[in-house]
Scaffold this motif. Structure first.
Motif, PDB file in Angstrom:
ATOM      1  N   ARG A   1       1.036  -1.064  -0.065  1.00 41.17           N
ATOM      2  CA  ARG A   1       0.002  -0.319   0.386  1.00 41.17           C
ATOM      3  C   ARG A   1       0.831   1.484   0.088  1.00 41.17           C
ATOM      4  NH1 ARG A   1      -4.610  -0.933  -1.708  1.00 41.17           N
ATOM      5  NH2 ARG A   1      -6.213  -2.788  -0.996  1.00 41.17           N
TER       6      ARG A   1
ATOM      7  N   GLU B   1      -0.429  -5.107   2.936  1.00 42.59           N
ATOM      8  CA  GLU B   1      -2.188  -5.636   3.010  1.00 42.59           C
ATOM      9  C   GLU B   1      -1.224  -6.985   3.223  1.00 42.59           C
ATOM     10  OE1 GLU B   1      -5.393  -6.192   0.475  1.00 42.59           O
ATOM     11  OE2 GLU B   1      -5.786  -4.660   1.776  1.00 42.59           O
TER      12      GLU B   1
ATOM     13  N   ASN C   1     -11.105  -6.328   8.922  1.00 35.62           N
ATOM     14  CA  ASN C   1     -12.080  -7.067   8.455  1.00 35.62           C
ATOM     15  C   ASN C   1     -12.788  -7.584   9.168  1.00 35.62           C
ATOM     16  OD1 ASN C   1      -9.790  -9.151   7.868  1.00 35.62           O
ATOM     17  ND2 ASN C   1     -11.931 -10.027   7.895  1.00 35.62           N
TER      18      ASN C   1
ATOM     19  N   ARG D   1     -12.148   0.125   9.936  1.00 31.71           N
ATOM     20  CA  ARG D   1     -12.532  -0.766   9.259  1.00 31.71           C
ATOM     21  C   ARG D   1     -13.340  -2.131   9.061  1.00 31.71           C
ATOM     22  NH1 ARG D   1     -12.094  -4.161   5.191  1.00 31.71           N
ATOM     23  NH2 ARG D   1     -12.898  -3.695   2.758  1.00 31.71           N
TER      24      ARG D   1
ATOM     25  N   GLY E   1      -5.815   4.339   2.918  1.00 27.42           N
ATOM     26  CA  GLY E   1      -7.080   3.450   2.839  1.00 27.42           C
ATOM     27  C   GLY E   1      -8.499   4.503   2.650  1.00 27.42           C
TER      28      GLY E   1
ATOM     29  N   ASP F   1      -9.500   5.767  -0.128  1.00 23.38           N
ATOM     30  CA  ASP F   1     -10.835   5.176  -1.678  1.00 23.38           C
ATOM     31  C   ASP F   1     -11.488   3.909  -1.181  1.00 23.38           C
ATOM     32  OD1 ASP F   1      -8.911   6.898  -2.967  1.00 23.38           O
ATOM     33  OD2 ASP F   1      -8.111   5.268  -3.794  1.00 23.38           O
ATOM     34  N   ASP F   2     -10.509   2.841  -0.835  1.00 22.64           N
ATOM     35  CA  ASP F   2     -11.639   2.178  -0.131  1.00 22.64           C
ATOM     36  C   ASP F   2     -12.246   1.903   0.628  1.00 22.64           C
ATOM     37  OD1 ASP F   2     -12.102  -1.368   0.457  1.00 22.64           O
ATOM     38  OD2 ASP F   2     -10.929  -1.168   2.432  1.00 22.64           O
TER      39      ASP F   2
ATOM     40  N   ARG G   1     -15.401   4.424  -1.549  1.00 19.95           N
ATOM     41  CA  ARG G   1     -16.213   3.219  -2.089  1.00 19.95           C
ATOM     42  C   ARG G   1     -17.136   2.621  -0.932  1.00 19.95           C
ATOM     43  NH1 ARG G   1     -11.110   2.002  -4.974  1.00 19.95           N
ATOM     44  NH2 ARG G   1     -10.319   0.743  -3.287  1.00 19.95           N
TER      45      ARG G   1
END
Length: 418
Positions: free
Chosen positions: A196, A202, A237, A303, A332, A334-335, A338
């Protein structure tokens, strides 16, 4: 710069452990565990005062005392030496902080029992046995006595003996109960790796055995290049159907494990995980309105929490603040943008503190103060210690109740000082 997208929105532990400091919030581990109900030998106010007084005496001699502690432990009980990493410098610095944490909790039996339960379960990955506890206790008291000098008395020794025995009993009991529920460690294979930039990788791993955890928790990780050196990272996650976990790892200058993970880990590498820990989970929330604040790689657990809100489909309104010193370090983004386009309940704002970019700018605490107050929100903070401390103070001044502010212990990597 800021950007915004709005949508309709023993009292001591065996010394080889890198201590983690769970905050006194209601835990929600994915694997059900049974906490011991109480410390069988609670300390009297006089005994608590004696323990705290003795710690205040030895604290200025912390560096010398920790060297002495490990020296006599390894000399008297050489069989425990293989349980430790070859290099002990970092571990010595953690010993006094560990003692101070126990002393902080010594008059709060409920929090102390839960804390020691966490430690007892986590210690299984080191191969800790109940027979090791007397050895550690013996060397601990010998070290305290040596460096307390004339201040050490028979009453103080008795208080420490009682406290250590009670906490050791809680840890042993928790470890034995945990052994019936799950493994001590989970081997995992690296199945994906992507850079990244700015020293961040990542890394996604697939456990060989089922690994249950809750979004927002953190786990210890051992890399094959540095055996017995465990470091804490937060999965980025929420739990997935395929069981994989993704970690955001920044190569820290002088950091052996982080540097190895960023520069040496490849698809096929095998790492090991310890049990999940931490109380920064969604079930700790009381309000429907949530405030998430992330600085740097502190974005990882935040996140995961955003994913968990989406996965549950609950009626939460989420405000997310991302911060960095420069625009390039605001990774992070852009993620997360979205994700905000997919979920109308998610609003994102960013702050850059050390670079002028047209638009709004400032530190995360300053931005929080401007867009507050947040007294009707549950707040989740993750990032550098200084940011978390400043943000907590800003929120408290704005009326946010302290029990509604959740963050990882300060001994975990995402909350470490430079």
């Amino acid at each position: 710069m800021r950007f915004r997208i709005n949508r309709p929105t023993s009292s001591f532990t065996p010394p080889h452990q890198e201590w983690s400091l769970p905050e006194p919030a209601a835990p929600a581990p994915a694997v059900e565990t049974v906490e011991p109900q109480a410390v069988e030998a609670p300390l009297s106010p006089h005994e608590i005062a004696l323990i705290r007084a003795s710690v205040s005496v030895v604290e200025p001699l912390a560096a010398e005392m920790t060297v002495y502690f490990y020296a006599i432990l390894f000399a008297r009980y050489p069989e425990v030496r293989p349980m430790f990493p070859p290099g002990m410098d970092a571990q010595r610095g953690r010993l006094l902080r560990s003692l101070l944490r126990i002393v902080d909790l010594v008059d709060d039996p409920q929090s102390l029992v839960r804390f020691c339960g966490h430690l007892g379960r986590d210690h299984r990955k080191f191969g800790t046995l109940s027979a090791h506890f007397p050895a550690v206790g013996e060397c601990l008291l010998a070290s305290l006595a040596r460096y307390a000098g004339p201040a050490w008395t028979a009453d103080i020794a008795a208080a420490w003996t009682k406290a250590y025995g009670a906490v050791a009993q809680v840890m042993i009991s928790a470890a034995e109960e945990d052994e019936a529920l799950r493994p001590a460690v989970w081997p995992c294979t690296v199945v994906h790796r992507v850079s990244r930039g700015h020293g961040i990788a990542e890394i996604t791993v697939s456990p060989h055995l089922p690994y249950e955890y809750a979004a927002g928790q953190y786990v210890s990780l051992e890399a094959p290049w540095w055996p017995k050196q465990w470091r804490y990272y937060s999965p980025a996650n929420a739990p997935r159907e395929d069981g994989t976990l993704t970690f955001h790892v920044r190569a820290v200058p002088g950091g052996t494990v982080s540097t190895a993970l960023v520069h040496q880990a490849a698809v096929g590498s095998v790492v090991r995980l310890g049990p999940p820990m931490g109380d920064m989970v969604l079930d700790a929330a009381s309000y429907n309105d949530l405030l998430f604040v992330a600085g740097g790689t502190g974005l990882a657990p935040i996140r995961a929490l955003v994913e968990e809100v989406a996965r549950r489909g609950e009626r939460h309104q989420v405000d997310l603040f991302l911060g960095a010193r420069t625009g390039d370090e605001l990774y992070g983004v852009d993620d997360m943008l979205r994700m905000s386009q997919r979920h109308h309940w998610l609003t994102i704002r960013g702050a850059v503190s050390h670079e002028y970019i047209p638009g709004l700018r400032g530190s995360l605490p300053d931005v929080l103060a401007e867009f507050g107050p947040w007294h009707h929100h549950d707040v989740y903070l993750s990032g550098p210690t200084q940011m978390v401390v400043s943000a907590t103070e800003t929120l408290a001044r704005g009326g946010t109740p302290p029990d509604r502010i959740h963050h990882d212990p300060f001994e975990t990597p995402v909350l470490s000082l430079p």
